[in-house]
Motif scaffolding. Sequence first.
Motif, PDB file in Angstrom:
ATOM      1  N   GLY A  66       0.818  -1.221   0.000  1.00 36.03           N
ATOM      2  CA  GLY A  66       0.000   0.000   0.000  1.00 36.03           C
ATOM      3  C   GLY A  66       0.841   1.256   0.000  1.00 36.03           C
ATOM      4  N   ALA A 116       2.640   1.686  -3.381  1.00 38.43           N
ATOM      5  CA  ALA A 116       1.713   2.157  -4.418  1.00 38.43           C
ATOM      6  C   ALA A 116       1.471   3.659  -4.277  1.00 38.43           C
ATOM      7  CB  ALA A 116       0.392   1.390  -4.329  1.00 38.43           C
ATOM      8  N   PHE A 174      -5.664  -2.415  -1.859  1.00 38.91           N
ATOM      9  CA  PHE A 174      -5.041  -1.457  -2.776  1.00 38.91           C
ATOM     10  C   PHE A 174      -6.021  -0.332  -3.063  1.00 38.91           C
ATOM     11  CE2 PHE A 174      -1.475  -4.048  -4.671  1.00 38.91           C
ATOM     12  CZ  PHE A 174      -0.523  -3.066  -4.511  1.00 38.91           C
TER      13      PHE A 174
END
Length: 378
Positions: free
Chosen positions: A38, A41, A195
Amino acid sequence: MNKNIRRFLSRYMVPILFIIICGAGIIIAKPPLSYLTGELARRMVRNSFLVLSLIIPILAGMGINFGIPLGAMAGQIGLIFVTDWGVTGVAGIMLAALVGTPIAILLGNFSGRIMNRARGREMITSMILSFFTLGLYMLFLLYFCGSLIPFRNKKIILSQGYGIKNALKLDVAKGLDNLLNFKVNFAIMGEKVVFEIPVVTILVIAVLCVFIIWFKKTKIGHDMRAVGQDQKVSGNAGLNTDKIRIQSIVISTVLACYGQIIYLQNIGTLNTYAGQDQAALYAAASLLVGGASVSKASIPNAIFGTALFHLMFIVMPQAGKALTGDAMIGEYFRTFLSYGVVTIALIMHAYERQKEIEENRILSRASANRQKVKAKAE
């Protein structure tokens, strides 16, 4: 085979080193997979645009543009005015980009002209130029804003009645990220991973990648490539090398302006006087970590390098804490590596450049000797 392996290791020494460091950090820290993926990203979405803004000057032979803080300052000025006007969301981001673009064009043109007067020393020149421009930026925000330039929002003005506060909460926070945001849940190795996918922000980054690919195929892209390979030959062929070099810096500076706006809307706050400080260093380090050099860079270098560099940022403090009980050890280590990567890459480039010049000299000498022998034989 051994020669090919040595060449491969020499070419990709920095990425290989970082893969080993990140792998060791993950093994030591054992961070939760959901946190690791996470956070990585989020950092990829936040930083990729800025890293990609460095590619075009490298194409034109300008090296790494350490002057992208000029574009970052332009973007921050745009965000400050938008905050004063109270425009929020995507409209605020677009307006900040609109305000920042002409400032970035002027600063990029100024930067490019200075670099043309410092051929061969573009990188250090752009770095020093960013420090010089920082003084003008601070003068503008500390004294002109609120005095010569009226501001309606008194919450962002210092108590003396003029000057912008050190930290601002941005009204455009997550304006681009939340425009179309999906959450994806799945499991990896028995661990649940969530996500968040900011679709519009990713599309903006993808559009920049397509633009760079398209730009390389245009006439000006070919001209920049020619200038990057040999300025003298390009000049003799009728190309205006000075103008082409300035254009590459202007494009990079404008892209850096947009990249800083994307970065700050993701964070949600603006460090008014130091927000742009690390923009060039971290973007350059990310590009170099991806296997790029100061004379050749590509989109995969930028994307892979951003992922690898920021993976180190995530795991090193935790690894330092696991080893020594103090997370600051990891902070010091990653700061050391950030500067070290740039230094090693520049040293390797200078070495390879010198080696290439020496090889060309030997080949030229051998060719001249063969011509002499042939002339004597005739």
